[in-house]
Write a protein that holds these residues in place. Structure first.
Motif, PDB file in Angstrom:
ATOM      1  N   ILE A  38      17.467  35.007  33.628  1.00  0.00           N
ATOM      2  CA  ILE A  38      16.633  36.380  33.409  1.00  0.00           C
ATOM      3  C   ILE A  38      15.718  36.343  34.481  1.00  0.00           C
ATOM      4  CG2 ILE A  38      15.081  37.611  31.723  1.00  0.00           C
ATOM      5  CD1 ILE A  38      16.224  35.723  29.493  1.00  0.00           C
ATOM      6  N   ILE A  39      16.053  37.622  35.250  1.00  0.00           N
ATOM      7  CA  ILE A  39      15.161  37.783  36.507  1.00  0.00           C
ATOM      8  C   ILE A  39      14.180  38.895  35.925  1.00  0.00           C
ATOM      9  CG2 ILE A  39      15.211  38.221  38.769  1.00  0.00           C
ATOM     10  CD1 ILE A  39      16.887  35.448  38.186  1.00  0.00           C
ATOM     11  N   GLY A  40      13.087  38.364  36.086  1.00  0.00           N
ATOM     12  CA  GLY A  40      11.891  39.498  35.383  1.00  0.00           C
ATOM     13  C   GLY A  40      11.387  39.034  34.118  1.00  0.00           C
ATOM     14  N   GLY A  41      10.096  38.696  34.135  1.00  0.00           N
ATOM     15  CA  GLY A  41       9.320  38.219  32.806  1.00  0.00           C
ATOM     16  C   GLY A  41       8.324  39.347  32.345  1.00  0.00           C
ATOM     17  N   ASP A 100       9.372  35.524  37.339  1.00  0.00           N
ATOM     18  CA  ASP A 100       8.506  36.745  37.340  1.00  0.00           C
ATOM     19  C   ASP A 100       7.628  36.726  38.652  1.00  0.00           C
ATOM     20  OD1 ASP A 100       7.373  38.747  35.269  1.00  0.00           O
ATOM     21  OD2 ASP A 100       5.658  38.129  36.221  1.00  0.00           O
ATOM     22  N   PRO A 101       7.289  37.986  38.974  1.00  0.00           N
ATOM     23  CA  PRO A 101       6.686  37.904  40.444  1.00  0.00           C
ATOM     24  C   PRO A 101       5.162  37.608  40.579  1.00  0.00           C
ATOM     25  CG  PRO A 101       7.246  40.235  39.675  1.00  0.00           C
ATOM     26  CD  PRO A 101       7.937  39.208  38.511  1.00  0.00           C
ATOM     27  N   THR A 102       4.551  37.625  39.246  1.00  0.00           N
ATOM     28  CA  THR A 102       3.357  37.576  38.887  1.00  0.00           C
ATOM     29  C   THR A 102       2.817  35.924  38.422  1.00  0.00           C
ATOM     30  OG1 THR A 102       2.969  38.478  36.874  1.00  0.00           O
ATOM     31  CG2 THR A 102       3.176  40.043  38.283  1.00  0.00           C
ATOM     32  N   ALA A 162      15.962  41.942  34.282  1.00  0.00           N
ATOM     33  CA  ALA A 162      14.421  42.397  33.851  1.00  0.00           C
ATOM     34  C   ALA A 162      13.692  42.693  34.650  1.00  0.00           C
ATOM     35  CB  ALA A 162      14.165  41.286  32.732  1.00  0.00           C
ATOM     36  N   THR A 163      13.850  42.873  35.938  1.00  0.00           N
ATOM     37  CA  THR A 163      12.956  43.183  36.848  1.00  0.00           C
ATOM     38  C   THR A 163      12.310  44.621  36.648  1.00  0.00           C
ATOM     39  OG1 THR A 163      14.570  44.252  38.294  1.00  0.00           O
ATOM     40  CG2 THR A 163      13.937  41.628  38.807  1.00  0.00           C
ATOM     41  N   GLU A 164      11.082  44.826  37.117  1.00  0.00           N
ATOM     42  CA  GLU A 164      10.443  46.188  36.920  1.00  0.00           C
ATOM     43  C   GLU A 164      11.082  47.443  37.691  1.00  0.00           C
ATOM     44  OE1 GLU A 164       8.271  46.608  34.829  1.00  0.00           O
ATOM     45  OE2 GLU A 164       7.993  44.500  34.240  1.00  0.00           O
ATOM     46  N   LEU A 165      11.671  46.958  38.809  1.00  0.00           N
ATOM     47  CA  LEU A 165      12.399  47.973  39.741  1.00  0.00           C
ATOM     48  C   LEU A 165      13.908  47.948  39.812  1.00  0.00           C
ATOM     49  CD1 LEU A 165       9.707  47.724  42.693  1.00  0.00           C
ATOM     50  CD2 LEU A 165       9.915  49.778  40.728  1.00  0.00           C
ATOM     51  N   GLY A 166      14.442  47.029  38.875  1.00  0.00           N
ATOM     52  CA  GLY A 166      15.961  46.946  39.037  1.00  0.00           C
ATOM     53  C   GLY A 166      16.514  46.366  40.216  1.00  0.00           C
ATOM     54  N   ALA A 211      17.666  44.588  31.122  1.00  0.00           N
ATOM     55  CA  ALA A 211      16.556  43.807  30.024  1.00  0.00           C
ATOM     56  C   ALA A 211      15.387  44.630  30.214  1.00  0.00           C
ATOM     57  CB  ALA A 211      16.726  42.640  30.279  1.00  0.00           C
ATOM     58  N   CYS A 212      15.276  45.853  30.939  1.00  0.00           N
ATOM     59  CA  CYS A 212      14.161  46.539  31.160  1.00  0.00           C
ATOM     60  C   CYS A 212      14.107  47.994  30.988  1.00  0.00           C
ATOM     61  CB  CYS A 212      13.397  46.006  32.684  1.00  0.00           C
ATOM     62  SG  CYS A 212      11.728  46.354  32.948  1.00  0.00           S
ATOM     63  N   LYS A 213      13.848  48.813  31.734  1.00  0.00           N
ATOM     64  CA  LYS A 213      13.756  50.202  31.866  1.00  0.00           C
ATOM     65  C   LYS A 213      14.973  50.637  32.866  1.00  0.00           C
ATOM     66  CE  LYS A 213       9.440  50.459  33.059  1.00  0.00           C
ATOM     67  NZ  LYS A 213       9.173  49.092  33.386  1.00  0.00           N
ATOM     68  N   ASN A 214      15.882  49.630  32.973  1.00  0.00           N
ATOM     69  CA  ASN A 214      17.037  49.869  33.986  1.00  0.00           C
ATOM     70  C   ASN A 214      18.388  50.150  33.163  1.00  0.00           C
ATOM     71  OD1 ASN A 214      16.810  47.357  33.116  1.00  0.00           O
ATOM     72  ND2 ASN A 214      17.436  46.627  35.085  1.00  0.00           N
ATOM     73  N   LEU A 215      18.317  50.535  31.989  1.00  0.00           N
ATOM     74  CA  LEU A 215      19.536  50.965  31.395  1.00  0.00           C
ATOM     75  C   LEU A 215      20.223  52.293  31.697  1.00  0.00           C
ATOM     76  CD1 LEU A 215      19.077  51.631  27.599  1.00  0.00           C
ATOM     77  CD2 LEU A 215      17.469  51.786  29.263  1.00  0.00           C
ATOM     78  N   GLY A 216      21.232  52.774  31.318  1.00  0.00           N
ATOM     79  CA  GLY A 216      22.074  53.856  31.543  1.00  0.00           C
ATOM     80  C   GLY A 216      20.997  55.126  31.204  1.00  0.00           C
ATOM     81  N   THR A 217      19.895  55.561  31.732  1.00  0.00           N
ATOM     82  CA  THR A 217      19.227  56.783  31.058  1.00  0.00           C
ATOM     83  C   THR A 217      19.534  57.698  32.507  1.00  0.00           C
ATOM     84  OG1 THR A 217      17.091  55.902  31.664  1.00  0.00           O
ATOM     85  CG2 THR A 217      17.888  55.534  29.530  1.00  0.00           C
TER      86      THR A 217
END
Length: 545
Positions: free
Chosen positions: A9-12, A34-36, A171-175, A472-478
């Motif tokens: 899982i890349i992105g926490g 996670d980057p932070t 799950a990264t914030e920017l895909g 696994a974030c806001k990067n699905l097919g919308t």
């Protein structure tokens, strides 16, 4: 160094944590990055209290999300000197904020997340690499084979790991994995021809994205002076009137007033006006955003600690998060452009000047200017400069999926009283008060509207080509429009849980996501698996916006 996992899982962030819990509880070994320095994404390193819907206390949430929310409230009841009334309140809201029914200190969220994950760390089934970002994605045909990640800060800065796994979750914030792996995706605004959405622009622009906000926390100590040094670029931000705001200064309390004392935009349409009343008492909070008027109070908007929820004297001041219209940065996107790094810097610079403006030049209700007693709470942000570890991201790269969710499937404008589309392959639900589209980095803001309570179709999470990567974030097919309601905290949690559960299901059953979604029997079996986990797949048919 190579790390092996069942699920990488890349992105926490919110979705990454939820995905990890789903996979771990299914008996899988997980590597997460996670980057932070804080897991939790929007809720923690971005300082954004949870944006939830009006049904959240009773409906429209997975069992795991309810467990998380209950743990937050339980942490306060166990560790904080709440008033008797607050402690007994089943809907305890420590911040007594109107933007969120459970607005809390991000450090509490970090502790709760760590408590949820600690058993799996102890059992050596979870490896978490903090301050670590993906730098390369290896793809062999239709499969991701590995992701190389690099630690960016701390003692291990520069260290790299190659993460190998049967399944990878972006799950990264920017895909980021979508771009690094050449996985089909879109960004920015689509055209009407691309999506068929009535509210879409006639032309597409992949760089026209919703603005970001670099948040910070403040309190107010009356009679004290905590004014920061005047930023070198303060005059620029003070005088800036971005074209997206139709002639309004970005550092302002909103639109001008008409002859009747009502805020109006330059084109004569109704506008918005904000007020600021530090440490106001006896304010009545209405959590139903449908009742928002033209005038809004900012102090209790994203307040994360309300003095009156705690024993007298425990807090010297309320604590509030500044994620306000004044620090919506629209100067340019954070990715996809050669000058993206410049916009990261400028987004924070805007927030720094906003703080100084609030302390010195902002108009007060009494006719004066500025609140020098506003104090930057660096401890709340967990950073040396006092600003969030990461900007609040509203829009990322979006997967080209087997199904793209369009506004005609959720919007009350096009659905009428019929409710949102019901998908045969639903893997979760979501809702928000608005299809919330903030001003963008290009032409401004397109139509948003109102969404009915909606579902998350499995097909929107399956790439058109790659077989073992899931969003696994806001990067699905919308689309850019439907992203406006699918990007909120509980929806991201549900997307992450569905992704972690699907990867685990495929491993347990010797199948893969494309095979699952193509078989009605497999979809039904997976849905039963989700239901057994406490995942809500459907809304009551009578629930509407």
């Amino acid at each position: 160094m190579e790390l092996q996992a069942d699920v990488a899982i890349i992105g926490g962030g919110v979705g990454g944590v939820s995905a990890a819990l789903a996979a771990l509880r299914a008996g899988k070994r997980v590597v997460m990055t996670d980057p932070t320095r804080w897991l939790g994404g929007q809720l923690t390193s971005q300082l954004v209290p949870s944006d939830e819907h009006r049904y959240i206390e009773d409906d429209g949430a997975n069992a795991s999300y309810r467990e998380f929310r209950n743990a937050l409230r339980g942490y306060y009841r166990s560790h904080f000197p709440l008033t008797d009334a607050a402690k007994a309140d089943p809907h305890l809201n420590p911040g007594h904020a109107w933007v969120s029914p459970i607005s809390v200190d991000p450090r509490v969220i970090v502790n709760v997340i760590e408590e949820l994950l600690q058993p799996y760390r102890s059992a050596d089934r979870l490896v978490v690499l903090m301050q670590t970002e993906p730098v390369a994605v290896e793809v062999d045909g239709e499969r991701v084979t590995s992701v190389t990640v690099r630690t960016t800060m701390g003692e291990d800065a520069g260290a790299e790991h190659v993460v190998a796994a049967p399944y990878f979750l972006d799950a990264t914030e920017l895909g980021d994995l979508l771009a690094l792996g050449g996985i089909e995706h879109v960004s920015g605004r689509e055209s009407q021809e691309m999506t068929g959405e009535p509210g879409a622009w006639p032309t597409a622009d992949p760089t026209d994205m919703q603005g970001v906000s670099w948040c910070f926390a403040i309190d107010h100590l009356d009679g004290e002076d905590h004014t920061i040094d005047r930023p070198a670029d303060y005059e620029y931000w003070r005088d800036l009137k971005p074209h997206q705001l139709d002639g309004r200064n970005i550092l302002s309390m909103g639109n001008d007033l008409d002859a009747h004392g009502q805020p109006v935009r330059a084109d004569g349409t109704p506008g918005k006006r904000w007020s600021l009343s530090p440490n106001l008492d006896d304010d009545v909070i209405d959590l139903d955003h449908r009742n928002m008027g033209a005038w809004n109070e900012l102090w209790n908007y994203r307040r994360i600690a309300a003095r009156r929820q705690f024993r007298p004297g425990f807090y010297r001041s309320d604590v509030v998060v500044v994620n306000w219209p004044m620090n919506d940065y629209v100067g340019g996107p954070l990715f996809g452009m050669p000058d993206a790094a410049h916009h990261w810097d400028q987004a924070k610079a805007l927030s720094r000047s906003l703080l100084y403006w609030l302390q010195t030049d902002a108009p007060r209700p009494d006719g004066g200017t500025g609140w020098p007693g506003l104090r930057l709470r660096a401890d709340v942000a967990g950073t040396a400069d006092g600003f969030a570890m990461y900007p609040y991201i509203r829009e990322s790269r979006r997967l080209q999926a087997l199904h793209t969710i369009v506004e005609q499937e959720v919007s009350t404008t096009y659905r009428g009283e019929g409710g949102a589309e019901r998908y045969p392959d639903s893997v979760g639900v979501g809702h928000y008060f608005w299809i919330d589209r903030h001003h963008t980095t290009g032409d401004g803001r397109g139509k948003g509207g109102l969404p009915h309570p909606f579902e998350i179709p499995l097909r929107s999470m399956i790439p058109v080509r790659v077989r073992n990567l899931l969003p696994a974030c806001k990067n699905l097919g919308t689309t850019q429009i439907t992203n406006g309601c699918y990007r909120l905290h509980p929806v991201e949690w549900n997307i992450g849980e569905a992704a972690g559960a699907l990867a685990s299901y495929c491993l347990d059953n010797g199948t893969e996501p494309h095979a699952v979604v193509e078989s009605p029997g497999a979809v039904s079996d997976f849905q039963q698996h989700l239901t057994d986990r406490g995942v809500q797949l459907r809304w009551d048919e009578n629930k509407r916006w």
